[in-house]
Design a protein around this motif. Structure first.
Motif, PDB file in Angstrom:
ATOM      1  N   VAL A   1       0.835  -1.207   0.000  1.00  0.00           N
ATOM      2  CA  VAL A   1       0.000   0.000   0.000  1.00  0.00           C
ATOM      3  C   VAL A   1       0.871   1.259   0.000  1.00  0.00           C
ATOM      4  CG1 VAL A   1      -1.516   1.371   1.460  1.00  0.00           C
ATOM      5  CG2 VAL A   1      -2.081  -0.981   0.989  1.00  0.00           C
ATOM      6  N   THR A   2       1.924   1.274   0.804  1.00  0.00           N
ATOM      7  CA  THR A   2       2.770   2.481   0.814  1.00  0.00           C
ATOM      8  C   THR A   2       3.459   2.661  -0.536  1.00  0.00           C
ATOM      9  OG1 THR A   2       4.087   1.093   2.275  1.00  0.00           O
ATOM     10  CG2 THR A   2       3.408   3.178   3.139  1.00  0.00           C
ATOM     11  N   LEU A   3       3.895   1.554  -1.129  1.00  0.00           N
ATOM     12  CA  LEU A   3       4.553   1.674  -2.433  1.00  0.00           C
ATOM     13  C   LEU A   3       3.598   2.245  -3.474  1.00  0.00           C
ATOM     14  CD1 LEU A   3       6.739  -1.559  -2.706  1.00  0.00           C
ATOM     15  CD2 LEU A   3       7.507   0.818  -2.677  1.00  0.00           C
TER      16      LEU A   3
ATOM     17  N   ALA B   1      19.696 -19.193   5.863  1.00  0.00           N
ATOM     18  CA  ALA B   1      20.171 -17.975   5.204  1.00  0.00           C
ATOM     19  C   ALA B   1      19.369 -16.778   5.707  1.00  0.00           C
ATOM     20  CB  ALA B   1      20.043 -18.113   3.696  1.00  0.00           C
ATOM     21  N   HIS B   2      19.662 -16.353   6.924  1.00  0.00           N
ATOM     22  CA  HIS B   2      18.835 -15.327   7.561  1.00  0.00           C
ATOM     23  C   HIS B   2      18.860 -13.995   6.820  1.00  0.00           C
ATOM     24  CE1 HIS B   2      18.052 -18.035  10.733  1.00  0.00           C
ATOM     25  NE2 HIS B   2      19.301 -18.058  11.175  1.00  0.00           N
ATOM     26  N   ALA B   3      19.983 -13.655   6.207  1.00  0.00           N
ATOM     27  CA  ALA B   3      20.127 -12.336   5.578  1.00  0.00           C
ATOM     28  C   ALA B   3      19.100 -12.129   4.472  1.00  0.00           C
ATOM     29  CB  ALA B   3      21.536 -12.177   5.024  1.00  0.00           C
ATOM     30  N   VAL B   4      18.725 -13.231   3.832  1.00  0.00           N
ATOM     31  CA  VAL B   4      17.752 -13.137   2.745  1.00  0.00           C
ATOM     32  C   VAL B   4      16.438 -12.538   3.245  1.00  0.00           C
ATOM     33  CG1 VAL B   4      16.328 -14.565   1.251  1.00  0.00           C
ATOM     34  CG2 VAL B   4      18.773 -14.981   1.410  1.00  0.00           C
ATOM     35  N   PHE B   5      16.161 -12.752   4.524  1.00  0.00           N
ATOM     36  CA  PHE B   5      14.888 -12.296   5.066  1.00  0.00           C
ATOM     37  C   PHE B   5      14.895 -10.799   5.381  1.00  0.00           C
ATOM     38  CE2 PHE B   5      14.935 -16.780   5.364  1.00  0.00           C
ATOM     39  CZ  PHE B   5      13.630 -17.163   5.110  1.00  0.00           C
ATOM     40  N   LEU B   6      15.934 -10.124   4.947  1.00  0.00           N
ATOM     41  CA  LEU B   6      15.967  -8.665   5.055  1.00  0.00           C
ATOM     42  C   LEU B   6      15.430  -8.011   3.789  1.00  0.00           C
ATOM     43  CD1 LEU B   6      19.469  -8.189   6.718  1.00  0.00           C
ATOM     44  CD2 LEU B   6      17.260  -7.680   7.755  1.00  0.00           C
ATOM     45  N   ILE B   7      15.253  -8.810   2.733  1.00  0.00           N
ATOM     46  CA  ILE B   7      14.778  -8.243   1.468  1.00  0.00           C
ATOM     47  C   ILE B   7      13.270  -8.072   1.533  1.00  0.00           C
ATOM     48  CG2 ILE B   7      14.734  -8.527  -1.033  1.00  0.00           C
ATOM     49  CD1 ILE B   7      17.062 -10.490  -0.719  1.00  0.00           C
ATOM     50  N   PRO B   8      12.769  -6.854   1.428  1.00  0.00           N
ATOM     51  CA  PRO B   8      11.326  -6.633   1.588  1.00  0.00           C
ATOM     52  C   PRO B   8      10.524  -7.404   0.531  1.00  0.00           C
ATOM     53  CG  PRO B   8      12.415  -4.679   0.722  1.00  0.00           C
ATOM     54  CD  PRO B   8      13.492  -5.605   1.153  1.00  0.00           C
ATOM     55  N   LEU B   9       9.319  -7.800   0.889  1.00  0.00           N
ATOM     56  CA  LEU B   9       8.379  -8.567   0.058  1.00  0.00           C
ATOM     57  C   LEU B   9       8.877  -9.984  -0.217  1.00  0.00           C
ATOM     58  CD1 LEU B   9       6.837  -6.120  -2.560  1.00  0.00           C
ATOM     59  CD2 LEU B   9       5.816  -7.108  -0.525  1.00  0.00           C
ATOM     60  N   TYR B  10      10.139 -10.080  -0.703  1.00  0.00           N
ATOM     61  CA  TYR B  10      10.691 -11.410  -0.908  1.00  0.00           C
ATOM     62  C   TYR B  10      10.691 -12.181   0.411  1.00  0.00           C
ATOM     63  CZ  TYR B  10      13.949 -14.997  -2.391  1.00  0.00           C
ATOM     64  OH  TYR B  10      14.516 -16.199  -2.677  1.00  0.00           O
ATOM     65  N   ASN B  11      11.010 -11.471   1.497  1.00  0.00           N
ATOM     66  CA  ASN B  11      11.007 -12.135   2.798  1.00  0.00           C
ATOM     67  C   ASN B  11       9.599 -12.613   3.173  1.00  0.00           C
ATOM     68  OD1 ASN B  11       9.847  -9.684   3.458  1.00  0.00           O
ATOM     69  ND2 ASN B  11      11.548  -8.975   4.730  1.00  0.00           N
ATOM     70  N   CYS B  12       8.591 -11.806   2.846  1.00  0.00           N
ATOM     71  CA  CYS B  12       7.214 -12.225   3.134  1.00  0.00           C
ATOM     72  C   CYS B  12       6.907 -13.541   2.426  1.00  0.00           C
ATOM     73  CB  CYS B  12       6.207 -11.180   2.665  1.00  0.00           C
ATOM     74  SG  CYS B  12       6.402  -9.585   3.453  1.00  0.00           S
TER      75      CYS B  12
ATOM     76  N   SER C   1      12.374  -6.096   9.922  1.00  0.00           N
ATOM     77  CA  SER C   1      12.921  -5.320   8.806  1.00  0.00           C
ATOM     78  C   SER C   1      11.795  -4.643   8.028  1.00  0.00           C
ATOM     79  CB  SER C   1      13.766  -6.206   7.895  1.00  0.00           C
ATOM     80  OG  SER C   1      12.976  -7.211   7.334  1.00  0.00           O
ATOM     81  N   ASN C   2      10.668  -5.341   7.862  1.00  0.00           N
ATOM     82  CA  ASN C   2       9.564  -4.715   7.140  1.00  0.00           C
ATOM     83  C   ASN C   2       9.030  -3.500   7.881  1.00  0.00           C
ATOM     84  OD1 ASN C   2       9.790  -6.470   5.094  1.00  0.00           O
ATOM     85  ND2 ASN C   2       7.969  -7.671   5.561  1.00  0.00           N
ATOM     86  N   LEU C   3       9.013  -3.587   9.209  1.00  0.00           N
ATOM     87  CA  LEU C   3       8.556  -2.450  10.006  1.00  0.00           C
ATOM     88  C   LEU C   3       9.429  -1.229   9.719  1.00  0.00           C
ATOM     89  CD1 LEU C   3       6.267  -2.267  12.079  1.00  0.00           C
ATOM     90  CD2 LEU C   3       8.018  -2.285  13.856  1.00  0.00           C
ATOM     91  N   VAL C   4      10.732  -1.479   9.632  1.00  0.00           N
ATOM     92  CA  VAL C   4      11.661  -0.380   9.332  1.00  0.00           C
ATOM     93  C   VAL C   4      11.374   0.190   7.944  1.00  0.00           C
ATOM     94  CG1 VAL C   4      14.082   0.204   8.948  1.00  0.00           C
ATOM     95  CG2 VAL C   4      13.439  -1.261  10.866  1.00  0.00           C
ATOM     96  N   TYR C   5      11.192  -0.716   6.968  1.00  0.00           N
ATOM     97  CA  TYR C   5      10.917  -0.237   5.607  1.00  0.00           C
ATOM     98  C   TYR C   5       9.626   0.560   5.553  1.00  0.00           C
ATOM     99  CZ  TYR C   5      14.430  -3.696   4.396  1.00  0.00           C
ATOM    100  OH  TYR C   5      15.582  -4.415   4.340  1.00  0.00           O
ATOM    101  N   ILE C   6       8.602   0.053   6.244  1.00  0.00           N
ATOM    102  CA  ILE C   6       7.307   0.738   6.202  1.00  0.00           C
ATOM    103  C   ILE C   6       7.433   2.131   6.817  1.00  0.00           C
ATOM    104  CG2 ILE C   6       4.949   0.695   7.096  1.00  0.00           C
ATOM    105  CD1 ILE C   6       5.249  -2.441   6.965  1.00  0.00           C
ATOM    106  N   ALA C   7       8.123   2.203   7.965  1.00  0.00           N
ATOM    107  CA  ALA C   7       8.308   3.507   8.611  1.00  0.00           C
ATOM    108  C   ALA C   7       9.042   4.464   7.676  1.00  0.00           C
ATOM    109  CB  ALA C   7       9.076   3.333   9.915  1.00  0.00           C
ATOM    110  N   LEU C   8      10.051   3.937   7.008  1.00  0.00           N
ATOM    111  CA  LEU C   8      10.832   4.760   6.087  1.00  0.00           C
ATOM    112  C   LEU C   8       9.950   5.264   4.935  1.00  0.00           C
ATOM    113  CD1 LEU C   8      13.953   5.353   5.953  1.00  0.00           C
ATOM    114  CD2 LEU C   8      13.971   3.767   4.027  1.00  0.00           C
ATOM    115  N   LEU C   9       9.154   4.353   4.395  1.00  0.00           N
ATOM    116  CA  LEU C   9       8.304   4.728   3.262  1.00  0.00           C
ATOM    117  C   LEU C   9       7.241   5.730   3.688  1.00  0.00           C
ATOM    118  CD1 LEU C   9       7.866   1.323   1.396  1.00  0.00           C
ATOM    119  CD2 LEU C   9       9.192   3.297   0.686  1.00  0.00           C
ATOM    120  N   VAL C  10       6.676   5.544   4.885  1.00  0.00           N
ATOM    121  CA  VAL C  10       5.668   6.490   5.364  1.00  0.00           C
ATOM    122  C   VAL C  10       6.305   7.871   5.537  1.00  0.00           C
ATOM    123  CG1 VAL C  10       4.258   7.108   7.365  1.00  0.00           C
ATOM    124  CG2 VAL C  10       4.123   4.810   6.417  1.00  0.00           C
TER     125      VAL C  10
END
Ligand SMILES: Nc1ncnc2c1ncn2[C@@H]1O[C@H](COP(=O)(O)OP(=O)(O)OP(=O)(O)O)[C@@H](O)[C@H]1O
Ligand SMILES: [Mg+2]
Lengths: 256, 435
Positions: free
Chosen positions: B333-335, B376-387, B410-419
């Protein structure tokens, strides 16, 4: 007399989009809308910004309403800087311009409630104010009709009601009678005179001389984004009719 | 805070009071998807199909199996029709039977070796004389391995016979690859015979009626869902949002109604959050509608046993799923809102959101192509792909709380940034007033 609005050397330059550049045959892509505009309006008076199309009236009023920012200079409304205290300015003014639209889907009744809440009005105060404005503008008859189905005049009445819902001390109206028939236009001018009588300060913009003559205590003539003359009606027009005085000012401004 | 609520209420009123919007975004997706999937399901999965096959040198064993297969599917007590209606044909009729398959008069032609049952019972390379009448006494567990070389290599083309291995007896199955019912019949017959072969080689006991234990079946379905559902969820969320956000953001801008809000004391951030929250809630509702349609159609699609799979997940897994979906919908939605506030009109916003949709859908199908190792935990930092990957983990019943936490945080951070960015955009006159 207390200053209610003071603009100090306000400058605003727009960067034109590619389409606008072609339309206006302006290859530089920059359009100076306000070239250092200053004026002062006093408490309790009706101040008129008079100017031809494209003079920069709307731009100046948008800056006063904190919708856009000046590139240089500042303006003060009720003692608050538009650049630094936008929140306080917004709650001090009632702003009306033709570009501010109401959502077609909602009824006047719903919109008044919605904007009242955004202004933080208490429900009982809001209800009383709603009743007052509905009877003042005759909105009651179409309070439950969607805005999209209203006539231009009805819409303008609702827009005015929404803009001054919170009973602000300063009223800023941009060409408030444009596109209205004489009856609706009279409702608007009568309303402004009433508000003045209630002690409100009013700034309005127009290119209609008769409106200035009928309503305004003081007037500023804007030409090409600059103040060409400012003062009481008598000071600006002298012994001539206002229209003739304006043509003289215009000829002078073009010569420069 | 109060202003956010006021905006959310207004957005809801805008939506729920508009019958066209409600029908278009809440009712139609469910109905259309149900109709579409049911249609697809009835094409691909013909549940009540009974196949007709002509059989040369009929095998009593096969006939018994075909009957047993049906017995397993039919409800107890009812006299179920057998899966295959078998017609005996003579060796001389083979060309005519092939014609019949191609003409659609019957689905299959099965050619057993002569004395097939006897061969099975008797062991390796039987003599033609072995006419043991004990053939019917089902395949004994001790049957010699590799006794029956059942159809290992039936050809996909309708006119070429299976390769004939001279050593082992071969069963030929002829079918029409252009006819879906013939193909389905082929698959059914093949799996019956294949199972028979397996059982004879001693790999399994004779237990043809059920598809194995309950757990393994649920697991098989779970991995199927893990592949498909993240993609569907993402697509439904995106399309729900596509139907609402451009209209709500670019539309308000285009019509000049957003400026009316901006002269009130509401803060830009409150307006943005109010819009995002209401759009996210409404997009979720729209996605739920699509889901209801999908789930209702699932039984038709896959032969119906989603009940078991749904029950296979715990409350925690559903909660985790919900949290991931909420973060996904907020991101989307933010995107789309950012794209919409940049655009000059609804039309422009919609066309700008299409490339974004392609990206989102590609991310969505990533689970069909590969799965990420849980470590591979780092992969879960990629937004949407992690979902998508976390949803796949949850659906396949191997979900890792660490990955879930990384995803949500990480998604919370991205969402806050996008907002925050969106608020900046709402503050910019070039964004809000550009026409
Ligand atoms: N967003 C914008 N982008 C580019 N140019 C603009 C923009 N807004 C105003 N202008 C230009 O600035 C100048 C002043 O415009 P403004 O709307 O303030 O005039 P006005 O006095 O209100 O005229 P009118 O009587 O036609 O309403 C005009 O030349 C206009 O084209
Ligand atoms: Mg104007």
């Amino acid at each position: 007399m207390r200053e209610i609005i003071r603009a100090e050397n306000v400058r605003k330059t727009f960067t034109l989009s590619r389409k606008q550049r072609k339309l206006e045959k302006n290859p530089s892509g920059r359009k100076v809308a306000l070239g250092g505009l200053s004026f002062t309006a006093y408490e309790g008076e009706i101040y008129g910004l008079l100017g031809p199309n494209g003079a920069g009236k709307t731009t100046m009023l948008r800056i006063l309403a904190t919708l856009i920012r000046a590139d240089e200079g500042d303006a003060f409304v009720n003692g608050h800087s538009v650049a630094r205290e936008a929140d306080k300015v917004r709650s001090s003014i009632g702003f009306l311009t033709s570009e501010l639209k109401l959502e077609d889907f909602f009824t006047p009744d719903y919109l008044i409630g919605f904007f009242g809440r955004l202004h933080g009005m208490r429900e009982d105060v809001l209800a009383a104010r709603k009743a007052e404005l509905f009877s003042r503008f005759g909105i009651g008859e179409f309070a439950e009709v969607k805005v999209g189905d209203l006539s231009t005049g009805m819409k303008q009445k609702v827009s005015i009601a929404v803009s001054i819902l919170h009973d602000p001390p300063v009223i800023i109206f941009d060409e408030p009678t444009n596109g209205l028939d004489v009856l609706t236009a009279k409702t608007v001018t009568d309303f402004l005179l009433e508000e003045k009588a209630r002690g409100k300060s009013i700034v309005l913009s127009t290119h209609i001389f008769s409106l200035v003559e009928k309503l305004c205590d003081r007037v500023g003539v804007i030409i090409g984004g600059r103040m060409a003359a400012e003062g009481t009606l008598a000071e600006v027009s002298g012994t001539k009719p206002l229209e003739d005085a304006f043509f003289d000012l215009y000829a002078e401004a073009v010569r420069e | 805070m109060k202003n956010i609520l006021t905006v959310v209420k207004k957005e809801f009123a805008r939506f729920f009071r508009d019958r066209r919007l409600v029908i278009g975004t809440l009712l139609l997706p469910a109905v259309l998807i149900f109709a579409l999937y049911s249609l697809l399901g009835s094409v691909f999965y013909e549940e009540d199909e009974h196949y007709t096959a002509r059989v040369v040198h009929p095998s009593a064993l096969f006939a018994a199996l075909a009957g047993a297969a049906q017995g397993a599917e039919g409800e107890a007590g009812e006299e179920a029709a057998p899966l295959f209606a078998l017609q005996e044909a003579a060796e001389a009729d083979i060309p005519a039977a092939k014609e019949a398959v191609l003409a659609g008069e019957c689905d299959l032609l099965i050619v057993f070796p002569e004395n097939f049952d006897a061969l099975l019972a008797g062991g390796v390379l039987p003599a033609p004389a072995a006419e043991a009448s004990s053939a019917l006494s089902a395949p004994a567990t001790g049957a010699a391995p590799g006794a029956a070389e059942t159809p290992a290599s039936e050809t996909p083309a309708s006119e070429t016979p299976a390769s004939e291995t001279p050593a082992a007896p071969n069963v030929e199955i002829w079918y029409d690859s252009g006819s879906s019912s013939s193909v389905a019949a082929y698959n059914a017959a093949y799996s019956l015979l294949d199972g028979l072969e397996d059982s004879l080689s001693g790999l399994f006991d004779v237990n043809m009626s059920a598809g194995g234990s309950l757990v393994s079946q649920a697991e098989a379905e779970a991995s199927y869902y893990a592949m498909l559902l993240p993609f569907l969820i993402l697509t439904f969320l995106y399309s729900g949002c596509m139907g609402l956000a451009p209209e709500s953001v670019a539309g308000e801008k285009e019509r000049g109604t957003i400026a009316t809000l901006l002269v009130t004391p509401i803060r830009r951030g409150e307006l943005v959050v109010g819009k995002i929250v209401s759009l996210a809630a409404l997009s979720t509702l729209s996605a739920v509608s699509s889901f209801v349609g999908t789930f209702l159609a699932m039984p038709q699609m896959m032969g119906g046993s989603i009940g078991q799979t749904i029950a296979a997940y715990s409350v925690w897994e559903y909660l985790a799923l919900f949290a991931v979906m909420v973060s996904a919908v907020l991101l989307i939605v933010t995107l789309i809102s950012m794209v919409s506030s940049y655009a000059r009109s609804v039309k422009e916003a919609t066309s700008l959101a299409v490339p974004l949709m392609v990206v989102v859908m590609l991310v969505g199908i990533s689970t069909m192509l590969f799965t990420v190792p849980s470590a591979a935990h780092a992969v879960f930092l990629i937004p949407l792909y992690n979902c998508v990957q976390v949803m796949a983990e949850i659906f396949s019943l191997r979900f890792s709380p660490v990955n879930l936490l990384i995803t949500l945080a990480s998604n919370l951070v991205y969402i806050a940034l996008l907002v925050w960015l969106l608020t900046k955009m709402f503050q910019s006159e070039r964004v809000i007033f550009n026409r």
